[in-house]
Scaffold this motif. Structure first.
Motif, mmCIF file in Angstrom:
data_model
loop_
_atom_site.group_PDB
_atom_site.id
_atom_site.type_symbol
_atom_site.label_atom_id
_atom_site.label_comp_id
_atom_site.label_asym_id
_atom_site.label_seq_id
_atom_site.Cartn_x
_atom_site.Cartn_y
_atom_site.Cartn_z
ATOM 1 N N ARG A 98 -6.049 5.160 -5.290
ATOM 2 C CA ARG A 98 -5.629 3.845 -4.805
ATOM 3 C C ARG A 98 -4.302 3.471 -5.451
ATOM 4 N N PRO A 99 -3.319 3.013 -4.658
ATOM 5 C CA PRO A 99 -2.064 2.533 -5.241
ATOM 6 C C PRO A 99 -2.232 1.127 -5.806
ATOM 7 N N LEU A 100 -1.265 0.692 -6.593
ATOM 8 C CA LEU A 100 -1.277 -0.657 -7.164
ATOM 9 C C LEU A 100 -1.203 -1.689 -6.051
ATOM 10 N N ARG A 101 -2.095 -2.669 -6.105
ATOM 11 C CA ARG A 101 -2.073 -3.789 -5.166
ATOM 12 C C ARG A 101 -2.024 -5.068 -5.983
ATOM 13 N N CYS A 102 -0.995 -5.882 -5.767
ATOM 14 C CA CYS A 102 -0.780 -7.059 -6.612
ATOM 15 C C CYS A 102 -1.409 -8.329 -6.059
ATOM 16 N N GLY A 103 -2.194 -8.219 -5.020
ATOM 17 C CA GLY A 103 -2.850 -9.403 -4.475
ATOM 18 C C GLY A 103 -1.987 -10.099 -3.453
ATOM 19 N N CYS A 105 -1.985 -12.272 0.431
ATOM 20 C CA CYS A 105 -2.715 -12.466 1.677
ATOM 21 C C CYS A 105 -3.516 -11.219 2.021
ATOM 22 N N CYS A 106 -4.822 -11.389 2.297
ATOM 23 C CA CYS A 106 -5.664 -10.243 2.593
ATOM 24 C C CYS A 106 -5.359 -9.648 3.961
ATOM 25 N N CYS A 107 -4.535 -10.327 4.770
ATOM 26 C CA CYS A 107 -4.170 -9.807 6.076
ATOM 27 C C CYS A 107 -2.801 -9.139 6.055
ATOM 28 N N CYS A 108 -2.132 -9.154 4.925
ATOM 29 C CA CYS A 108 -0.821 -8.519 4.799
ATOM 30 C C CYS A 108 -1.022 -7.027 4.580
ATOM 31 N N GLY A 109 -0.357 -6.207 5.390
ATOM 32 C CA GLY A 109 -0.546 -4.770 5.295
ATOM 33 C C GLY A 109 -0.240 -4.217 3.925
ATOM 34 N N ASP A 110 0.760 -4.778 3.224
ATOM 35 C CA ASP A 110 1.129 -4.288 1.905
ATOM 36 C C ASP A 110 0.119 -4.677 0.832
ATOM 37 N N CYS A 111 -0.722 -5.666 1.102
ATOM 38 C CA CYS A 111 -1.676 -6.143 0.101
ATOM 39 C C CYS A 111 -3.094 -5.620 0.348
ATOM 40 N N HIS A 114 -6.368 0.303 0.102
ATOM 41 C CA HIS A 114 -6.417 1.599 0.790
ATOM 42 C C HIS A 114 -6.722 2.678 -0.240
ATOM 43 N N VAL A 115 -7.842 3.346 -0.057
ATOM 44 C CA VAL A 115 -8.220 4.468 -0.912
ATOM 45 C C VAL A 115 -8.193 5.741 -0.072
ATOM 46 N N THR A 116 -7.521 6.760 -0.592
ATOM 47 C CA THR A 116 -7.470 8.060 0.069
ATOM 48 C C THR A 116 -8.434 9.005 -0.628
ATOM 49 N N VAL A 117 -9.222 9.723 0.162
ATOM 50 C CA VAL A 117 -10.242 10.628 -0.368
ATOM 51 C C VAL A 117 -9.725 12.060 -0.260
ATOM 52 N N HIS A 118 -9.566 12.704 -1.417
ATOM 53 C CA HIS A 118 -9.086 14.085 -1.472
ATOM 54 C C HIS A 118 -10.231 15.008 -1.877
ATOM 55 N N CYS A 119 -10.278 16.175 -1.260
ATOM 56 C CA CYS A 119 -11.156 17.263 -1.681
ATOM 57 C C CYS A 119 -10.241 18.455 -1.940
ATOM 58 N N GLY A 120 -9.931 18.691 -3.213
ATOM 59 C CA GLY A 120 -8.900 19.667 -3.528
ATOM 60 C C GLY A 120 -7.554 19.171 -3.026
ATOM 61 N N GLU A 121 -6.860 20.009 -2.305
ATOM 62 C CA GLU A 121 -5.559 19.639 -1.743
ATOM 63 C C GLU A 121 -5.685 18.971 -0.381
ATOM 64 N N VAL A 123 -6.957 16.109 2.371
ATOM 65 C CA VAL A 123 -7.411 14.739 2.596
ATOM 66 C C VAL A 123 -8.554 14.783 3.594
ATOM 67 N N ILE A 124 -9.707 14.190 3.223
ATOM 68 C CA ILE A 124 -10.877 14.254 4.102
ATOM 69 C C ILE A 124 -11.314 12.880 4.613
ATOM 70 N N GLY A 125 -10.646 11.812 4.161
ATOM 71 C CA GLY A 125 -11.039 10.489 4.638
ATOM 72 C C GLY A 125 -10.253 9.389 3.960
ATOM 73 N N HIS A 126 -10.496 8.164 4.435
ATOM 74 C CA HIS A 126 -9.814 6.985 3.906
ATOM 75 C C HIS A 126 -10.777 5.803 3.922
ATOM 76 N N VAL A 127 -10.504 4.828 3.066
ATOM 77 C CA VAL A 127 -11.175 3.527 3.093
ATOM 78 C C VAL A 127 -10.080 2.471 3.138
ATOM 79 N N LYS A 128 -10.150 1.560 4.107
ATOM 80 C CA LYS A 128 -9.155 0.495 4.211
ATOM 81 C C LYS A 128 -9.857 -0.849 4.310
ATOM 82 N N SER A 129 -9.340 -1.829 3.594
ATOM 83 C CA SER A 129 -9.890 -3.183 3.716
ATOM 84 C C SER A 129 -9.387 -3.806 5.003
#
Length: 253
Positions: A98-103, A105-111, A114-121, A123-129
């Protein structure tokens, strides 16, 4: 101290990513955060560590946070992190990033989280708010960013126990992520948390891994300490966590 009993390693199928064969045999996991004594007595934020077990109490994985000291002290639960999931052969089989998120508006794309799921090298999935005002919600996505599942939280997440429903894209409940009561001492004096997660046995292991990543994101967003005296002091003098972490990064260059 008794050694943990590890879950026997199942036979891996041809299409199962290495290290995820354990997930083919479970539909319920218990995630328990380890208590850090340094953090309890000094308020110095340490890197989180977790034990992941099956319904029989057998350890399936061990999880360890990797993050910067500066961000942990000044950014609290907004900090960037990698969570490495380690099997009983001491091999990293998954990484949740997960990259740094400084808080903001919860509807702002930059805020939005987003978690990226890696298995080795790979990418097998993502989680987005999702964009939400009251009830937290998340989308589980495939490696190609196609929605596969939704996670819907309760209106109030301030309780010591909370349930997040896992639903299909048609709205049917197919699983649950639940924050569990950890005991008075742990709840009051630490931010160490206990969670349970259920999902269909026949769910693709990549999506099971992404749901596990969603559990850690929920823990950080709602149940991890939002900061300590260092972050409060920074805010008093007009610095945001982004300002502090930028200064720390520049100082190390």
């Amino acid at each position: 101290m008794a050694q943990p009993q590890w879950m026997p390693q199942p036979q891996a199928g041809a299409d199962c990513p290495k290290g995820l064969e354990y997930l083919t045999q479970v539909n319920h996991l218990i995630v328990q955060q380890n208590v850090e004594l340094l953090e309890m007595f000094t308020q110095f934020e340490t890197q989180n560590k977790y034990t992941i077990a099956n319904a029989l109490g057998q350890q399936v994985y061990f999880a360890a946070e990797k993050s910067g000291c500066c961000e942990r002290q000044y950014c609290g639960n907004a900090r960037s992190f990698d969570i490495n999931i380690v099997d009983n052969n001491q091999q990293v089989v998954l990484t949740f990033s997960r990259p740094l998120r400084c808080g903001g508006c919860c509807c702002c794309g930059d805020c939005r989280q987003h978690v990226t799921v890696h298995c080795g090298e790979m990418v097998i999935g993502h989680v987005k708010s999702d964009c939400f005002c009251i009830t937290p919600s998340y989308t589980i996505l495939s490696a190609d960013m196609e929605p596969v599942l939704a996670v819907k939280g309760p209106c109030c997440t301030c309780a010591w126990s909370a349930k997040f429903s896992v639903r299909s894209l048609t709205g049917q409940e197919v699983g649950l992520i639940q924050k569990r009561w950890s005991g008075l001492a742990k709840e009051v004096f630490t931010d160490a948390d206990n969670f349970g997660i259920t999902f269909p046995m026949d769910l693709d292991v990549k999506f099971k891994a992404a749901l596990l990543a969603a559990l850690f994101l929920i823990d950080f967003e709602f149940f991890e300490s939002s900061g300590n005296r260092n972050s409060d002091l920074a805010q008093d003098v007009g610095f945001s966590c982004c300002d502090i972490c930028t200064m720390c990064t520049e100082a190390m260059i």
